[in-house]
Design an enzyme around this catalytic site. Structure first.
Site, PDB file in Angstrom:
ATOM      1  N   ASN A  16       0.809  -1.221   0.000  1.00 36.69           N
ATOM      2  CA  ASN A  16       0.000   0.000   0.000  1.00 36.69           C
ATOM      3  C   ASN A  16       0.841   1.270   0.000  1.00 36.69           C
ATOM      4  O   ASN A  16       0.544   2.222  -0.722  1.00 36.69           O
ATOM      5  CB  ASN A  16      -0.957   0.006   1.198  1.00 36.69           C
TER       6      ASN A  16
ATOM      7  N   THR B  29     -13.534  38.511 -32.007  1.00 36.34           N
ATOM      8  CA  THR B  29     -14.417  38.084 -30.917  1.00 36.34           C
ATOM      9  C   THR B  29     -15.630  37.472 -31.606  1.00 36.34           C
ATOM     10  O   THR B  29     -16.020  37.919 -32.691  1.00 36.34           O
ATOM     11  CB  THR B  29     -14.862  39.238 -30.000  1.00 36.34           C
ATOM     12  N   HIS B  30     -16.192  36.444 -31.023  1.00 37.08           N
ATOM     13  CA  HIS B  30     -17.323  35.733 -31.645  1.00 37.08           C
ATOM     14  C   HIS B  30     -16.958  35.234 -33.040  1.00 37.08           C
ATOM     15  O   HIS B  30     -17.838  35.067 -33.877  1.00 37.08           O
ATOM     16  CB  HIS B  30     -18.559  36.631 -31.754  1.00 37.08           C
TER      17      HIS B  30
ATOM     18  N   SER C 100      -5.120  12.639 -48.662  1.00 43.62           N
ATOM     19  CA  SER C 100      -6.269  11.756 -48.730  1.00 43.62           C
ATOM     20  C   SER C 100      -6.018  10.696 -49.791  1.00 43.62           C
ATOM     21  O   SER C 100      -5.457  10.987 -50.848  1.00 43.62           O
ATOM     22  CB  SER C 100      -7.510  12.568 -49.099  1.00 43.62           C
TER      23      SER C 100
ATOM     24  N   LYS D  99      -6.214  17.208 -51.344  1.00 45.38           N
ATOM     25  CA  LYS D  99      -6.288  17.442 -49.908  1.00 45.38           C
ATOM     26  C   LYS D  99      -4.932  17.572 -49.221  1.00 45.38           C
ATOM     27  O   LYS D  99      -4.022  16.835 -49.520  1.00 45.38           O
ATOM     28  CB  LYS D  99      -7.058  16.305 -49.224  1.00 45.38           C
TER      29      LYS D  99
ATOM     30  N   GLU E 161      -5.971  18.703 -35.550  1.00 43.27           N
ATOM     31  CA  GLU E 161      -7.255  18.082 -35.219  1.00 43.27           C
ATOM     32  C   GLU E 161      -7.124  17.099 -34.070  1.00 43.27           C
ATOM     33  O   GLU E 161      -7.946  17.078 -33.139  1.00 43.27           O
ATOM     34  CB  GLU E 161      -7.812  17.334 -36.445  1.00 43.27           C
TER      35      GLU E 161
ATOM     36  N   TYR F 228      -6.877   2.248   2.364  1.00 48.19           N
ATOM     37  CA  TYR F 228      -6.690   1.705   1.029  1.00 48.19           C
ATOM     38  C   TYR F 228      -7.897   0.852   0.636  1.00 48.19           C
ATOM     39  O   TYR F 228      -8.378   0.038   1.413  1.00 48.19           O
ATOM     40  CB  TYR F 228      -5.420   0.844   0.960  1.00 48.19           C
TER      41      TYR F 228
ATOM     42  N   GLN G 194      -6.577   0.885  -7.463  1.00 49.69           N
ATOM     43  CA  GLN G 194      -5.791   0.345  -8.579  1.00 49.69           C
ATOM     44  C   GLN G 194      -6.201   1.000  -9.901  1.00 49.69           C
ATOM     45  O   GLN G 194      -5.437   1.006 -10.861  1.00 49.69           O
ATOM     46  CB  GLN G 194      -5.994  -1.176  -8.650  1.00 49.69           C
TER      47      GLN G 194
ATOM     48  N   LYS H 231      -4.170   4.201 -12.272  1.00 50.68           N
ATOM     49  CA  LYS H 231      -2.953   4.222 -13.091  1.00 50.68           C
ATOM     50  C   LYS H 231      -3.172   4.385 -14.587  1.00 50.68           C
ATOM     51  O   LYS H 231      -2.505   5.180 -15.229  1.00 50.68           O
ATOM     52  CB  LYS H 231      -2.155   2.944 -12.845  1.00 50.68           C
TER      53      LYS H 231
END
Lengths: 466, 466, 466, 466
Positions: free
Chosen positions: A117, A162-163, A284, A290, A297, A324, A329, A332
Site C-alpha cells: 500500500n 471576438t465571436h 487523402s 487534400k 485536429e 486503502y 488500482q 494508473k
C-alpha cells in the site's frame, strides 16, 4: 467452476484453502500496466534498503546484496529482458520474486517495514514527479517556439476576433503570445502540483505505520522528497495528486485544443492564414487535392481522453472510505494515458508551430477589408467631441452603408464621410490605417508594437526562470 | 415571426435595422444570474473611475459623481431595491443605465477605456477571490473541529480498515487527522489557485488593449491584485481560473464525500460507531424508528454537481478560438453553484462533526474481536526468528482456526498457540493487546499515541499559518 | 450551537427530542427547487386518492374532499398564489400540509399506502414524461425547418469539408439533411428513453411495498403509465431514467453544438456563407461594425452544462447501496436545468435556422476555386484506364501545379492537362463542372440532386410518423 | 528538423513533396489500437467485394481473388501472424497493402467506391454490434445467476435499508431481484442502442457518396444491417452510436458499482451478511487475517473509466463541424476499453455472485434487533383506530424507550406497551414477527413471499425473451 491450481505463488498463504479463480486473477491483475512503474519501484526499493541498513534493520551485507540484485533487475527491465509473470499479479511481486530468486532469502527482507500500500503510492509519486518535470520542460520548449515565431513576425497584422467575427487588428506576435500566457499558467500549475506529489508515503505500512524503527526522513532525503506524509491512513488512501495532475493536464490539453482549433481554422481555404508544410500534414487516399491538418485536429480531439481520465479518477475516489481500497488500482491507466497524451501533444504541436508557414499577405487582406477600424472611427469622432454612444451609432450606420456598397470605410471620399458626421476631417484617413489602429492600443498587455516588444522581453525573462 | 419592438435599449445602435427577437433576448440574457456580481461590478467600476480621473481621462468632478452614484446603487443592490431590468441583458448594462439615470451623461463616461469583455472578467475574478477566501476560512474551521475532536479522543481505539475489512487497530484521533491532511491540501490548492485568480484583466478592452493612456497598475493596487494581465487577447479569453477553482472544489467535495460515506457507515446499526444528535439527523414520516444521516448523504451526493460543473466548463472551453466568444457566458452558473455547494457543505459538515457522538465502546469492541493483531502475531514470531513469510502462513492458519471456533487469537491458551508454532511464549499475550499493537506503530505518521500527539501539535501549528 | 425551536412541523415526531439545527434544515431543504414538481405531485395524488377510494381504503367522501382540495391547490400553484413554506422541507409536505389545512383530517389520509420515496419517484417520472414529449415536438419542429430550408435550396452548391478542408462539392440541401438525421436519432432515443420513464413506482412504499391492498394497475391506467415497477426496492432506488434522459439530452446538445459551430463558421467574414438577420444577432457596445452570432455560440457552449448534469447524476449514483438514499435528492436540479436548456436551445435554433440568409454565390465561389473536382479528375483518368492510385498521383501533381499558378484545374488548356496525362480529352471540361461532380454522386444517401430529392421525400415521411 | 524519408508508402502521392515527419507519423498512427478491428475490416471488405462484382464494377475473377486473399489474411490475423506495419498508419492500409502483395493489382480495386471514412465507420459498427450482443448475453447470464440465487433463498430475511439505516425487513430474494431489474433495463437499453448501431454507412464515400453505381442494400443484406445510412455527410461524421453505447455502458457499470458496494458492505465484519469463497477473494501479504473483496471493489471502481470514456467521446464530438474530422480517430480507444471493462466486470461479478455464501442467520439477526417492525407497530395502532400521525409519534417514543433499554419492541411485556398506548393487545406479538411484517407487504412489487414468487416467475419469463 473450473478447477483451481494450488495456492502457491500468492504471498498470503495460510488463511486460504483454495487457489484464486482464474477469472479473478485476470480481473485483478495489474502487471500488464503497472510494469511501467518498474524503474521507480526499484529506485524506491533501493532507497528503502539503504535506510533499513542505516537503521540496523538489515545488515550491511543484506543491503548490498539487495542493491546489487536490484541493479541487475533494473538493467533487465531497461533491456526489455525482464520475465514478467502475470500470475505474480503486479510489478511489486514480480520484482520481489525475481530478487529473491537472484539473491536468496535476503530478497524477502526488502519488504520489511513496508507494505504494497505504501510502496505503490511511492512508485506512483516517483513516476509522476519525473513525468511532470519532463512535461514542464516540453511545455517550456513549446513556449520557446511561440516566442521565437512571435519575435520573427512583429510586423504582421491579422484580424483579432471576438465571436469569430473580425473585431480589431492585432499583431500576429500578440496573438501567439496569448498562447504563451496559457502555457505559462500550465507550467505554474504543474509546479504547484509537484509540491503535493513530492511527499514520501513510505513508512505508512499497510495503513497504520510500521512497528520498525525506520527513518523516513533519510529515505525522503535520498529520493529528493520535500516532505514525509504526516498521516499513515491518508498516505495510503490519498490519490489527490493523481486527480490534481489530471486537472492540470486537462487544462493544458484544453489550451492545446484551442490552439488546434485555430490552426485548423487558419489552414482552411477560407482563412488561408497558414500553410502546412507537407511533412506536417497528411493527404487523402481519395481526394488528390487534400492537405489536412491532422495533427491540429488530433490535438483538439485528444482533450477528450484527458478530460475523461480526470472524470474517471474523480469517480473512483468519490465516496471511498478510508484507507486503502482496491478501487485505487484504477488510478494508473488513466494517468499513464494522460501523461503520454499530454507529452506527445505538446511535443508535436511545438513541431507543428515551428514548421507552420504564416501567410502575412492573407492575414493583412483579411484585416483590411472588414471594418476592423470601426472602433477607431468612433474613437476619432469621440475625440472630436461626439459623445461615444452617438459616435458608435454614426459608425454603425456608416458600416452598414459600406457593407451595402462592398467597400471599406477608408475607401469613402471625405464628402461621403461628412454626410454621416460633419466632424470628419482629412486626418481621418491617417487615423484609420491598420498600423495606426494597432499602434494606438499601447496599454500594458495591448497589441501596439511597443507593448508587444515589451511583452516579448518579459516573456523571455519569465521563460528563463524554470 | 413575432413583431419586434424598436431597438432602443441596446448599446450597439446604428448597424442594426431590426430589434432583437424576443426568443433571442431570453436565450442570451444573463441578468437573472449575473446580478450576483453586482457588488463586484461596482467595486471594479469605482477603482476604474478613480484611475481614469488620476490619468486625466475623467475630470475630478465626473469621477466623484460616478463614485457617488455607484455608492447609492451599491446600497440599492444590498437592500434588494435595485430595479433589475431583463431587457438590459446583463448586470453591467443594468448598473450603467441606472448610473446614467442618476448622474446624467458622466455615467456614460465610466465605460471609457474598457469593454464588457474585460469588465466581466474583472467582476468574476473579484467575486471568486472573495469566495475562495471565505471557503478557505470555512475549511480551516472544519480542520479546527477535526483537531479538537481528535485531541479529545486520544485514547479511543477503533479498527483501521483496508478494503473495508478490519486491518489494524488505530486511534480515532489518527483517523480524524487523516481528514485534516486532506483538507490541508485543499487549502493549499485553493491558495495556489488564488494566485492565478488574483490578476487584473482590466485594460484589455474588447480584445486588443485600449487606446487610452490608462494605468492598470493603479487599478491593480487599488483592488489588491498582485499582477496585471500580460496579454489582452488572453485576458478576455481566459477562464482557466474558473476551471482551476472548480477542480479544487471537486477535490474538496470528493474529500467531503469520503467523510460523508464514513459517517453514513459509522452511523449504521451494523457499525454503530457514532450516534447522530437529533438536531443533526432527520426521521421518517413512515418509519418511526428511523434516524437518518441525511447531511452526510447529501455531502456525499453533492460531489456530483461540482464534478459536473468542472466537466461543464472544460467542455465549454474545449476547442474555442481566440478571443472572447459568447460561449464564455456559460462560465458563471456552474461556478456560482459550486461555490455555494462547497461553502454550505463544508460548514454543515463542521457542524455535524462538532455534534457527532462517538461510541468508544463500540469502536473498541469492533477492534477487539476481529484478529486485528494478526500482523503483530506474525511480527512476534518473526522477532523470535521465524522468517516473515513463514510466520505469516502460520498466523493465517491460526486465524482460520479462530474463525472456525469463533474466538480471538489472544483467547487461545498457550498450548493451543504452540500447536501452531513452538516459538510462542507467555509474553505473546502482553504483545497482542490493542494498546500494544497501536503503541508499536510509532513511525512518523503512525498511529502510536506518541506519534499522534506529535501530529496533533504539528497540525495545530500548520493551522495557525493562514 | 444555536437554540433549537421545538420539533413541531416535522412528520417524524416521537423518536426525536431536539428540533432540527437550522443549518441542517437549510442544507437538506428542497422546496426551493422541487416546487416545480407541484402540478405533477397533485396529479399523482389525485390518481392515488381515486384508487384508494376504489379499493375501499378511503371513503368516497374522503376521496372527494381530497380531490376538491387538490384542485384548489393546483390553481393556487398555477396562479403563483401557493404559500410555499421552506420549513416544510419539500413540495410533498407543503402540499399535504395545505390540503390538511383546507379539508381537515381526511387530508392526512391521502398519504396512506405510500411514502415520500415512491411519491417523489412518481412526480419526477410524470414531470419527465411530459418534458420529453414537449422536447420531442420541439425537435420535430426544428427538423421541419431543416426540411423546409433544404427543399427551398435544392440548387445551391457549397464545398463539402473533411478536416475543414474543401473536399467535394455538395448540395446545401444535402448538408442540411445531415442535421435532420442527427435530430431524427435524438427523437428516436428520446422515444426509447420514454419507455423506461413511463413506469409507475407508486406502491413501493418506503422500500418494501405497502401493507394495504392497493391496486397500482388502476393508478397506472389512470395516469397513462405502460407498466408498474416490478420491484419495490428498485422502484425507490432507481434514477436510471434521469441518467438516460441526460445522456439523450447530452447527445442532442452535442448535435446543436456542431450546428452552432457551423453557423459560427458560416457567419464569419472568411466563410461568409450566411448572413444573420439583425433580429437574431447581437452587436457590440464598443465595435460598431460587429454582428455576432451569439445564439449559435451559446448553443455550442450550452452543451457543457448538460454534459455536466449527466456526469453529476452518474457520480451521485456511483456506488450507492440500496434502497433510497438522500443523495438521490441531487437528481433534480441538474435534470431541470438540462430540460430547460435543451428545450430553449432547440427552440431558438429553429428560429435561427428559419431566419438565416444563405449566400449561394459565396458558397458557389468557395466550391469553385478550390479543386473540389480533383477526385473526379482522378475518376476521369481511371475511367480512361489509368489505375486509380496512379491517377491519384497524377492529379496530385496537377493540383500542386494549379496551386502554384493560382488557378483551377478546369482553367488549364487541354495541352497543359495532357502534359500530366495523355488520357485527358476535351470531354474532361464537361466532366469537371460542379454540377457534374454533384450529379455523379447518385448512390443512396449521396449528394446528387436526384438522391437528395428522394432523401427529402423520405425525410418528410419519417417526420409524419411521430 | 530530422531528415524525411521519401514519401513512398502513403496513398496520397502527388500533391506532397516531402515525406511525413516521424513525430507526425507517430502522433497520427492508429494501427497499434485499430488492428483490433481487423476481422471486421475484412468482413466488411468481403461484402463490399461481393457487391462490386454483383454490380459489375469488379469482374468475377477479381472478386474471387480478393475474397481468397482476404480469407488468408483473416487467418493470419487470427493466428497472430499478420505483419503489422506502423508506417502503414492504420488497419485499413495494412490489410489493403497485404492484399495487394498477395493477389496483385486486383487488391487495389477493392477500394473502389469507398473511402477510409465510410470504411472505418463500417468496421466500428460491425465491431460494436458484435460486442453489444456478447455483452447482452453476459448480462443475461448475470441475471440468471441472480434469479437462481434468489429462488434458492426465498425464506431468508434481511434488513431493507434506506439511508443505510435498517428500515423494514425484506426477503433476500427480493433484494437480489432489484438488481435483476437494473440489468433488465441495461439489456433493453443495449437492444435499443443496437438499432442505431446496425446501420450501414458504406456508400458514403469520403463524404458525398460515390460515383459508382453501387448497391448498398445488397451489402446491408449481406452483413445483416437493418438500414442504410440516409445521408452520406452524416454517415462519415456520426459517432452517436459510440456515445450512446458508452452511456449504456456507464449505466451498466453504475449498477455494478452499486452491487459492488453492497457486496463490500455485506462482506465487512460489521455486516457479515456474506462470506467470500477463498477462490473469489484475495489476502494481504502483511496482514494474515485479511480476506478482501477485491473483485467487488474493482467492479465499483471501474465505473470511473467508463464514465471517463463517455465524457471523452462527448468532448471529442462537441462543436465539431461536418463532416469527417481527424478528431474522430479518438473514438476507438475509449470504446474498446469500455467494452472490455463492461464485459469483464459483468462476467466476474456473475462468478462472484455464484460463489458468494450468504449467512442467513446474520441477516436475520440484523433484521431482528433493530426495530424494523416499528412501521408495523404504527400500522397496528392505526388499525386499532389511532390516527397514523399519532400512532407514529407513540411508536417513536416507544422506540426511544427500547433504545435506552437496549431491547426490541416485541421483548416488552404487554403492560409496558400499554403504558405507551392502551390499544395494544396480546395479538400485537403475532403481528410483529419478521415473517408477519414481510408477508404483509403483498402489493405488486412488494417483498411478501407470494409477491416475490410471482416476481421470480415473471423475471424468468422475461429472461427467456432475448
Amino acid at each position: 467452476m473450473p478447477k483451481r491450481r494450488q495456492q502457491t505463488t500468492k504471498p498470503w498463504g495460510g488463511r486460504f484453502r483454495e487457489g484464486t479463480h482464474p477469472a479473478v486473477e485476470r480481473f485483478t491483475a495489474s502487471v500488464h500496466f503497472d510494469r511501467r512503474l518498474a524503474p521507480y519501484d526499484i529506485q524506491g526499493s533501493m532507497a528503502h534498503a539503504r535506510m533499513l541498513a542505516k537503521c540496523g534493520i538489515l545488515t550491511r551485507a543484506e543491503a548490498e546484496a539487495i542493491l546489487r540484485g536490484l541493479r541487475v533487475i533494473l538493467r533487465e527491465v531497461e533491456r526489455g529482458a525482464f520475465p514478467w509473470d502475470p500470475s505474480l499479479e503486479d510489478v511489486h511481486m514480480n520484482i520481489e520474486a525475481r530478487l529473491t530468486r537472484k539473491i536468496g532469502a535476503a530478497g524477502g527482507k526488502l519488504h520489511t517495514a513496508r507494505s504494497r500500500n505504501d510502496q505503490v503510492a511511492l512508485d506512483l509519486r516517483l513516476y509522476l514527479r519525473d513525468q511532470i518535470q519532463v512535461l514542464r520542460r516540453q511545455v517550456r520548449e513549446l513556449q520557446g517556439v511561440l516566442l521565437a515565431r512571435a519575435g520573427a513576425h512583429l510586423d504582421v497584422i491579422l484580424p483579432g476576433y471576438t465571436h469569430l467575427q473580425p473585431a480589431q487588428p492585432v499583431l500576429l506576435a500578440h496573438h501567439l503570445l496569448a498562447y504563451f500566457e496559457m502555457f505559462q499558467r500550465d507550467r505554474e500549475r504543474l509546479a504547484s502540483c509537484l509540491d503535493r506529489v513530492n511527499v514520501l508515503p513510505l513508512g505508512a505500512g499497510a495503513l497504520a505505520g510500521t512497528t520498525f524503527a525506520i527513518d523516513p526522513h533519510t529515505v525522503a532525503a535520498d529520493l529528493g522528497f520535500a516532505r514525509v506524509a504526516a498521516n499513515s491512513l491518508d498516505a495510503v488512501a490519498d490519490r489527490d495528486f493523481v486527480a490534481e495532475f489530471l486537472a492540470c493536464a486537462a487544462l493544458l490539453m484544453m489550451h492545446l485544443s484551442r490552439l488546434g482549433e485555430e490552426i485548423v481554422l487558419w489552414a482552411s481555404a477560407e482563412f488561408g492564414f497558414v500553410t502546412l508544410p507537407d511533412a506536417l500534414a497528411t493527404g487523402s487516399s481519395m481526394m488528390p487535392q487534400k492537405k489536412n491538418p491532422d495533427v491540429a485536429e488530433l490535438a483538439r480531439g485528444k482533450a477528450g481522453r484527458v478530460y475523461g481520465a480526470l472524470m474517471g479518477i474523480l469517480t473512483v475516489l468519490k465516496g471511498l472510505p478510508l484507507s486503502y481500497n482496491r478501487d485505487l488500482q484504477e488510478d494508473k491507466e488513466g494517468l499513464f494515458d494522460a501523461v503520454d497524451t499530454a507529452q506527445a501533444t505538446v511535443t508535436v504541436m511545438a513541431e507543428l508551430l515551428r514548421g507552420l508557414r504564416f501567410r502575412p499577405e492573407r492575414m493583412r487582406a483579411a484585416a483590411a477589408g472588414r471594418h476592423l477600424n470601426a472602433t477607431d472611427v468612433a474613437d476619432y469622432l469621440a475625440a472630436k467631441g461626439v459623445p461615444f454612444r452617438a459616435a458608435h451609432a454614426v459608425v454603425g450606420r456608416l458600416v452598414r452603408h459600406c457593407l451595402e456598397r462592398g467597400c471599406a470605410i477608408e475607401a469613402l471620399p471625405l464628402e461621403d464621410l461628412r454626410r454621416f458626421s460633419p466632424r470628419f476631417g482629412r486626418d481621418v484617413y491617417e487615423y484609420l490605417t491598420l498600423e495606426a489602429c494597432v499602434a494606438r492600443r499601447a496599454s500594458p498587455g495591448g497589441t501596439a508594437p511597443a507593448a508587444v516588444r515589451r511583452a516579448l522581453r518579459d516573456a523571455a525573462n519569465r521563460l528563463k526562470v524554470e
